[in-house]
Write an enzyme that holds these catalytic residues in place. Sequence first.
Site, PDB file in Angstrom:
ATOM      1  N   ASP A  18       0.530  -0.733  -0.120  1.00 15.28           N
ATOM      2  CA  ASP A  18       0.288  -0.066  -0.257  1.00 15.28           C
ATOM      3  C   ASP A  18       0.912   1.376   0.062  1.00 15.28           C
ATOM      4  O   ASP A  18       0.314   2.285  -0.460  1.00 15.28           O
ATOM      5  CB  ASP A  18      -0.673   0.202   1.227  1.00 15.28           C
ATOM      6  CG  ASP A  18      -2.380  -1.086   0.745  1.00 15.28           C
ATOM      7  OD1 ASP A  18      -1.972  -2.152  -0.034  1.00 15.28           O
ATOM      8  OD2 ASP A  18      -3.175  -1.187   1.645  1.00 15.28           O
ATOM      9  N   CYS A  65       2.432  -7.715   4.256  1.00 14.79           N
ATOM     10  CA  CYS A  65       1.142  -6.337   4.623  1.00 14.79           C
ATOM     11  C   CYS A  65      -0.314  -5.947   3.954  1.00 14.79           C
ATOM     12  O   CYS A  65      -0.900  -6.796   3.370  1.00 14.79           O
ATOM     13  CB  CYS A  65       2.729  -5.246   3.872  1.00 14.79           C
ATOM     14  SG  CYS A  65       3.858  -5.407   5.080  1.00 14.79           S
ATOM     15  N   ASP A  66      -0.963  -5.701   5.180  1.00 17.16           N
ATOM     16  CA  ASP A  66      -2.465  -5.024   4.465  1.00 17.16           C
ATOM     17  C   ASP A  66      -3.820  -5.893   3.947  1.00 17.16           C
ATOM     18  O   ASP A  66      -3.839  -6.311   5.096  1.00 17.16           O
ATOM     19  CB  ASP A  66      -2.087  -4.056   3.219  1.00 17.16           C
ATOM     20  CG  ASP A  66      -1.024  -2.243   3.717  1.00 17.16           C
ATOM     21  OD1 ASP A  66      -1.300  -2.252   4.785  1.00 17.16           O
ATOM     22  OD2 ASP A  66      -0.017  -2.057   3.094  1.00 17.16           O
ATOM     23  N   LYS A  67      -3.323  -5.481   3.051  1.00 20.39           N
ATOM     24  CA  LYS A  67      -4.482  -6.994   2.540  1.00 20.39           C
ATOM     25  C   LYS A  67      -4.432  -8.169   2.576  1.00 20.39           C
ATOM     26  O   LYS A  67      -5.270  -8.845   2.078  1.00 20.39           O
ATOM     27  CB  LYS A  67      -5.177  -6.589   1.637  1.00 20.39           C
ATOM     28  CG  LYS A  67      -5.957  -5.082   1.415  1.00 20.39           C
ATOM     29  CD  LYS A  67      -5.981  -4.281   2.094  1.00 20.39           C
ATOM     30  CE  LYS A  67      -6.697  -2.880   2.230  1.00 20.39           C
ATOM     31  NZ  LYS A  67      -5.282  -2.565   2.967  1.00 20.39           N
ATOM     32  N   CYS A  91       6.314  -1.748   7.685  1.00 20.01           N
ATOM     33  CA  CYS A  91       6.445  -0.577   8.311  1.00 20.01           C
ATOM     34  C   CYS A  91       6.330  -0.773  10.239  1.00 20.01           C
ATOM     35  O   CYS A  91       5.816  -1.002  10.145  1.00 20.01           O
ATOM     36  CB  CYS A  91       5.472   0.664   7.223  1.00 20.01           C
ATOM     37  SG  CYS A  91       5.945   0.662   5.187  1.00 20.01           S
ATOM     38  N   GLU A 135      -7.200   4.717  -0.216  1.00 19.13           N
ATOM     39  CA  GLU A 135      -7.200   4.898   0.823  1.00 19.13           C
ATOM     40  C   GLU A 135      -6.419   6.911   0.434  1.00 19.13           C
ATOM     41  O   GLU A 135      -5.721   6.993  -0.009  1.00 19.13           O
ATOM     42  CB  GLU A 135      -5.397   4.419   1.778  1.00 19.13           C
ATOM     43  CG  GLU A 135      -5.811   3.097   2.332  1.00 19.13           C
ATOM     44  CD  GLU A 135      -4.776   2.444   2.396  1.00 19.13           C
ATOM     45  OE1 GLU A 135      -4.521   1.931   3.252  1.00 19.13           O
ATOM     46  OE2 GLU A 135      -3.723   3.587   2.267  1.00 19.13           O
ATOM     47  N   SER A 147      -5.271   5.262   6.083  1.00 23.79           N
ATOM     48  CA  SER A 147      -4.522   4.144   6.418  1.00 23.79           C
ATOM     49  C   SER A 147      -3.938   3.901   7.763  1.00 23.79           C
ATOM     50  O   SER A 147      -4.852   5.458   8.465  1.00 23.79           O
ATOM     51  CB  SER A 147      -2.885   4.447   6.126  1.00 23.79           C
ATOM     52  OG  SER A 147      -1.698   4.101   6.072  1.00 23.79           O
TER      53      SER A 147
END
Length: 557
Positions: free
Chosen positions: A82, A123-125, A195, A445, A471
């Site tokens: 992302d 990460c993320d999704k 991150c 986002e 985010s």
Amino acid sequence: MAKNFRSRDLTEGIDRAAHRALLYSLGLSREDLDRPLIAVANSWNEIVPGCVPQRQVAEAVKQGIRAAGAVPFEFNTIGVCDGMAQGHVGMSFSLPSREVIADSVEIMLEAHRFDGAVFLTSCDKITPGMLMAMFRVNIPSIIIAPGTMAPGEYRGEKLTTSLIREFIGRCQAGVLSEEELAEVERVACPTLGSCAMIGTANTMVCLCEVLGLAYPGSATLPASSSEKLREGVVAGRRIVELVKDDVKPLDLVGRDAFIDAVKFVLAIGGSTNATLHIPTLAAEAGFEVTLSDMEALCETVPYVSRINPSGKQTMEDFHRAGGVPAVFASLGDAHFRLDRRSVSGKTLREIADTASWADKEMIRPASEPISSMGALKVLRGNLAPGGAVCKRSGADKNMWRHSGPARVFHSMEEAVRVVEQGGIEPGSVIVIRYEGPVGGPGMREMHLITSILAGSGLARSTALVTDGRFSGSTRGPCVGHVTPEAALGGPIAFVRDGDTISIDLYEGKLELAVGEDEIERRRAGWQPVVRPLRGVLASFADRHRRAALPAREREER
């Protein structure tokens, strides 16, 4: 070991000769076919910093699986960074990737009749996508988080990817030179991993611990640590035990686990994206968790840990302070169902009781919280009758109540351009619409503009309201997830420049100071913004458009 393995669909019976022949071609022996077949579902790729370390971890997992007497098979799925997708059309593809990940992993697990699975997420999704597949298939499973990135440092200030974009705002405001910004870029991400702030990636892997589907403390381990490799070996051994004992995800996770997940997000200021993912995950597991459930908890769960971007401390500090187990210890039985079991074999109470809670300032006791109110807030009103969400822990208290004139944009790019040109008056409420699941499509986002607002100083006086999302690294008075979205005729579609919008993060109000008669007049002349679509985005928008229809109309279609 139990003999009722799913893999017997491939390995037993005269009519499975061709199946066995194909397995023999892989180098398996007849003895291997009598052992459990374990999937290692990996998110490894060479572009996402949080995914790259998982190649080595996968080898450790397979080592543990073989040592425990089973046979590992690794496969991969996709993943989107992302951070790299921010601020351009690529972000439209991030949320749709969740469903693609879920579908692809489900397909692999079902088609090849695996007996158990270790999921190497990132990460993320990727994490919610893998969890969706896990609940659908419901075979013995363990999640392994990617591990966190170390924070960078610039002139004594800790850096995360969230803060880099704020430095962009400082540069545009003339506070920082382009040469200084280039120096920040080079030092901001010193290692691989997810991150260093509490964005969506770290929020979701922490929730894997809360759900009992990952080992205690594993979500916050540094990606560069040898302990992450040892975790892989242990998980590889443990998954074979779970297969032997037939312990499945839905044996560990009930509706109360998802409610605990909501409470955890409120307690540590996690990503507002969790308000999208938790209800979806609960539904895949056969339970209902709604925005209203979350709304009821916002005032009762204490906020106990301020992690970047809501504070200066990073995930590294959170881990050293005790991580997720220390939050269990802080909130205790008053807020969590600690009798729930985890894949480690321990209950959450046992995990809490043995937590290394080293820093009680970084993770506060619930009796001495940063705030008695949760870090997120659900808002409602005539501008968001279906609800909206704000991460109030990231906003200055002087902006918890704010009224100002609307400045309306039909995309994030339009708004960014005007902000960069200095065209936003302090005190305004920036409205970005047609960024929802249908209108975007993909519900991008808005992190680029929120970071620029924070870096330029506008976030101290100027709010943002959008039907897009944010985010977890967003700071400032930013209200997202406004429903219904503009593309579906939600009231946000009828806001005009100069209309007064009021935000109240104490009372949970989001109001447009325009009478209902005037809103209806505007609705009568409304023409929605329609973007040409094809491929994945067209399918995603169509699915969400149909999902928004009343049940009867949906069935008729």
